[in-house]
Design a protein around this motif. Structure first.
Motif: not given
Length: 469
Positions: A210-217
């Motif tokens: 589950v990738l938790v991060a700013p989507r653009a980056r």
């Protein structure tokens, strides 16, 4: 001026020999000696190569092939007494005691009889251990050289047997292959290295990220990797601090069973973990390295090398409890815990030795359970049975530790990094003591280390289902 005898081989002809003449060599047995002898001879008896098998034999551990010691007798005869030109005729041998990794063996031959008619020489042969125990004894019959020989000693190639890191990784992956992948919150994987680590672990079937991060980056990092994020669960957050908070919330909601550090700083992630509404348990959070090195016959744990800078006695007790839990999860039911210090005696001038003694007494009183503790132990006494015997240390832990407890972060970190970079050690690392295992990846970690850490988290997460922290 250098000693020419170190670079030159000289023999002694029959006429130069007398009863009572003797020569000897000393050699310390290393695990690579055993591996090399097995490779050359084809003798892959598990007594010599398989720590798990050897632990349940009458010798309670790996020992050298008997003929390894016998080969050292041949080395003395062929290089020193009588030396080059000697012809081996017969050899009797009696094996009296095992030779273990770390033992320094003294091998001596002594002329007992000279048969002039055929220029034959009888020599008593003996291999002894540091405490005087006779390991091998026997008698050699050789034909002495007729002509004097003086030759430059041959320079042998530098041979290394290195257990490829992927072999240990394959063993670990095979061990977890039957376990279902776990959902892992990957916290702010916004650079190529951390994102690739998560994708690699997903590809190996270890995690459902589950990738938790700013989507653009995230998308930018994926584009740089030439990878796709299609089908992956992405939780879009504005920045790294929010990513840490959201990952902790996912654990508390029961959506994930582990955390994996991305490109944010360790302190930022751990601050979210240890706050009162985070993932704290009754235990102190600590870090464990699971390591395997060619020079030691079993995997072992080093703790704490990443979280607790100068732990107190109570914190060290939790550090040990966490490490014991990890040992249980990987199948070591009764781990041997060595509490390290610079010396093996208790000294009021060295607080680490006082802590070690107190921790052992806590174990005696049942305050620390699940393993066998001993300390203080210097590093050599913790991992070398020979060193422990020389120091007169009689212990179930000394020389065969499964867990090495460092007195502080600096010493633990230096020990772990030295083993990695100078000792060819393969490693995996986890943070324990929180409600879920936490994978702390580093930019310097190898692919094998990152995957092994995720496999370790998978094991521990499944262990926590039946025995939560």
């Amino acid at each position: 001026m250098s000693d020419p005898s170190l670079s030159t081989l000289r023999n002694r002809t029959f006429d130069e020999l007398a009863v009572g003449d003797h020569a000897r060599i000393e050699r310390t047995l290393g695990i690579r000696d055993i591996q090399l002898f097995a490779a050359v001879s084809g003798d892959v008896n598990p007594q010599h190569l398989d720590p798990d098998y050897a632990a349940h034999t009458p010798f309670h551990g790996i020992i050298a092939h008997g003929m390894w010691g016998a080969s050292l007798i041949s080395a003395v005869l062929g290089t020193q007494l009588p030396g080059p030109g000697t012809i081996y005729l017969s050899q009797s041998l009696n094996f009296r005691a095992p030779v273990r990794v770390g033992d320094r063996v003294t091998v001596e031959v002594r002329v007992t009889d000279l048969e002039k008619a055929q220029q034959r020489v009888r020599l008593a042969c003996i291999c002894t251990l540091p405490d005087g125990t006779v390991a091998i004894e026997g008698e050699a019959l050789v034909q002495a050289p007729e002509e004097p020989v003086e030759r430059i000693r041959t320079t042998l190639p530098d041979i290394h047997i290195r257990e490829p890191a992927e072999n240990g990784l394959r063993t670990l992956l095979a061990h977890v292959r039957t376990l279902d992948a776990i959902r892992v919150a990957v916290v702010h994987p916004c650079d190529e290295i951390s994102l690739k680590a998560a994708l690699d672990a997903h590809h190996e079937g270890l995690i459902e990220p589950v990738l938790v991060a700013p989507r653009a980056r995230l998308e930018q990092a994926a584009q740089s990797l030439g990878a796709t994020l299609d089908g992956l669960d992405i939780r879009d957050v504005p920045h790294s601090h929010a990513a840490a908070d959201q990952a902790v919330a996912l654990v508390r909601a029961g959506e994930v069973e582990a955390l994996m550090k991305g490109s944010l700083h360790t302190d930022e992630l751990m601050a979210a973990v240890v706050r009162r509404d985070g993932l704290r348990t009754k235990r102190r959070v600590s870090h464990c390295y699971l390591m395997q090195t060619p020079q030691y016959p079993r995997p072992f744990i080093i703790t704490d090398a990443a979280i607790n800078i100068a732990p107190t006695l109570d914190q060290k007790a939790d550090i040990i409890r966490n490490a014991i839990d990890l040992a249980h999860a990987i199948g070591v039911s009764d781990p041997r815990v060595a509490i390290l210090a610079a010396v093996e005696t208790v000294s009021a001038a060295m607080p680490a030795t006082l802590d070690a003694a107190a921790l052992c007494k806590m174990a005696d009183r049942g305050q620390i359970s699940g393993g066998r503790l001993d300390g203080p132990l210097a590093f050599d006494n913790a991992i070398s049975q020979a060193a422990a015997r020389i120091k007169g240390i009689h212990s179930d832990v000394a020389g065969q530790a499964d867990i090495l407890v460092a007195p502080d972060l600096e010493s633990g970190n230096m020990l772990a990094k030295q083993l990695m970079y100078l000792g060819d050690a393969a490693s995996a690392g986890l943070v324990l003591g929180a409600r879920v295992p936490i994978v702390l990846t580093s930019r310097a970690d190898t692919y094998e280390s990152r995957i092994a850490s995720c496999a370790l988290a998978l094991l521990l997460a499944h262990h926590y289902r039946s025995a939560p922290p």
